[in-house]
Design a protein around this motif. Sequence first.
Motif, short mmCIF file in Angstrom:
data_model
loop_
_atom_site.label_atom_id
_atom_site.label_comp_id
_atom_site.label_asym_id
_atom_site.label_seq_id
_atom_site.Cartn_x
_atom_site.Cartn_y
_atom_site.Cartn_z
N UNK A 142 0.81 -1.23 0.00
CA UNK A 142 0.00 0.00 0.00
C UNK A 142 0.84 1.27 0.00
N UNK A 143 2.19 1.10 0.13
CA UNK A 143 3.11 2.24 0.16
C UNK A 143 2.78 3.20 1.30
N UNK A 144 2.42 2.63 2.44
CA UNK A 144 2.12 3.46 3.60
C UNK A 144 3.20 3.29 4.66
N UNK A 145 3.41 4.36 5.43
CA UNK A 145 4.39 4.38 6.51
C UNK A 145 3.69 4.85 7.78
N UNK A 146 3.92 4.13 8.87
CA UNK A 146 3.35 4.52 10.16
C UNK A 146 4.42 4.45 11.24
N UNK A 147 4.34 5.39 12.17
CA UNK A 147 5.15 5.30 13.36
C UNK A 147 4.24 5.51 14.56
N UNK A 148 4.29 4.57 15.47
CA UNK A 148 3.40 4.59 16.64
C UNK A 148 1.94 4.73 16.18
N UNK A 150 0.77 6.26 13.73
CA UNK A 150 0.47 7.54 13.08
C UNK A 150 1.00 7.49 11.66
N UNK A 151 0.14 7.74 10.68
CA UNK A 151 0.55 7.63 9.29
C UNK A 151 1.44 8.81 8.90
N UNK A 152 2.49 8.50 8.13
CA UNK A 152 3.47 9.50 7.70
C UNK A 152 3.48 9.54 6.17
N UNK A 153 3.40 10.73 5.62
CA UNK A 153 3.34 10.91 4.18
C UNK A 153 4.75 11.09 3.61
N UNK A 154 5.18 10.17 2.73
CA UNK A 154 6.50 10.24 2.10
C UNK A 154 6.35 10.31 0.59
N UNK A 155 7.29 10.99 -0.05
CA UNK A 155 7.36 10.96 -1.51
C UNK A 155 7.88 9.59 -1.95
N UNK A 156 7.72 9.21 -3.22
CA UNK A 156 8.22 7.90 -3.68
C UNK A 156 9.70 7.68 -3.38
N UNK A 157 10.54 8.69 -3.59
CA UNK A 157 11.97 8.52 -3.34
C UNK A 157 12.27 8.43 -1.85
N UNK A 158 11.57 9.22 -1.04
CA UNK A 158 11.73 9.13 0.41
C UNK A 158 11.32 7.73 0.90
N UNK A 159 10.23 7.22 0.32
CA UNK A 159 9.76 5.88 0.69
C UNK A 159 10.83 4.83 0.36
N UNK A 160 11.39 4.93 -0.84
CA UNK A 160 12.39 3.94 -1.26
C UNK A 160 13.64 4.01 -0.38
N UNK A 162 13.79 5.08 2.84
CA UNK A 162 13.46 4.52 4.15
C UNK A 162 13.30 3.00 4.07
N UNK A 163 12.70 2.52 3.01
CA UNK A 163 12.55 1.08 2.82
C UNK A 163 13.91 0.38 2.81
N UNK A 164 14.89 0.96 2.10
CA UNK A 164 16.21 0.34 2.05
C UNK A 164 16.87 0.34 3.43
N UNK A 165 16.69 1.43 4.18
CA UNK A 165 17.27 1.48 5.52
C UNK A 165 16.62 0.44 6.43
N UNK A 166 15.31 0.22 6.26
CA UNK A 166 14.62 -0.76 7.10
C UNK A 166 14.95 -2.19 6.69
N UNK A 167 15.41 -2.37 5.46
CA UNK A 167 15.88 -3.70 5.03
C UNK A 167 17.27 -4.00 5.59
#
Length: 228
Positions: A142-148, A150-160, A162-167
Amino acid sequence: MHILVVEDNHRVSELITRGLEEQQYTVTQAYDAVFGKKLAMSGDFSLIIIDIILPGMNGLELSKEIRSFNPVIPIIMLTALGATDDKIDGFNAGADDYMVKPFEMRELIVRIRTLINRKHVQNGQHTGSCLKFADLEIDRLTKTVKRNDIEIDLTPKEFKLLEYMMENPERILSRVEISEHVWDTHFDTGTNYIDVYINYIRKKVDKDFGDKLIHTKSGMGFMLKQKA
């Protein structure tokens, strides 16, 4: 990430250790199977690398011993024996992967990352389409990000990014590595676009929450890490 290297050839052990330390892994060395088993039983390791020909007992026996008290720790077997039967013996002894000497260090690094990420999945840190770290969660479908929650709005590049850092949690990621994996290009040392994007996601992911998760390691890169 802490890796145990059980290799009786001091030169080979040092080469592996230096290569892993350059990737920001912590390495402990053992030069015989008995000491290697003792370390494996007492230490908190993310992965174990075992040579087959070892003093005390061979690597196949050591792998079986380790499997008897730790059935989930990733094990990579190293050997000069590359026949199919030799590889089957290694897998039957509990190895997750098998590399024939001589090998390239960069291939070993890739295999280590693959096994550690697989362990995270099995431990529930990566559940289906989701990546989780502390109270931070990404849903890759769904390309969604949440912390605690709470949904956080990221651009596609920001999402990618953060995704790599979480991997790759709790590991220093260099600007070169981030550039190659997130931007699919070689890093231009004359630019600071990676730092800019790190600041973008830091403001969204960390600023309004109590604990910082995104850390800068001066002269080395960035890390997703919980405060000690």
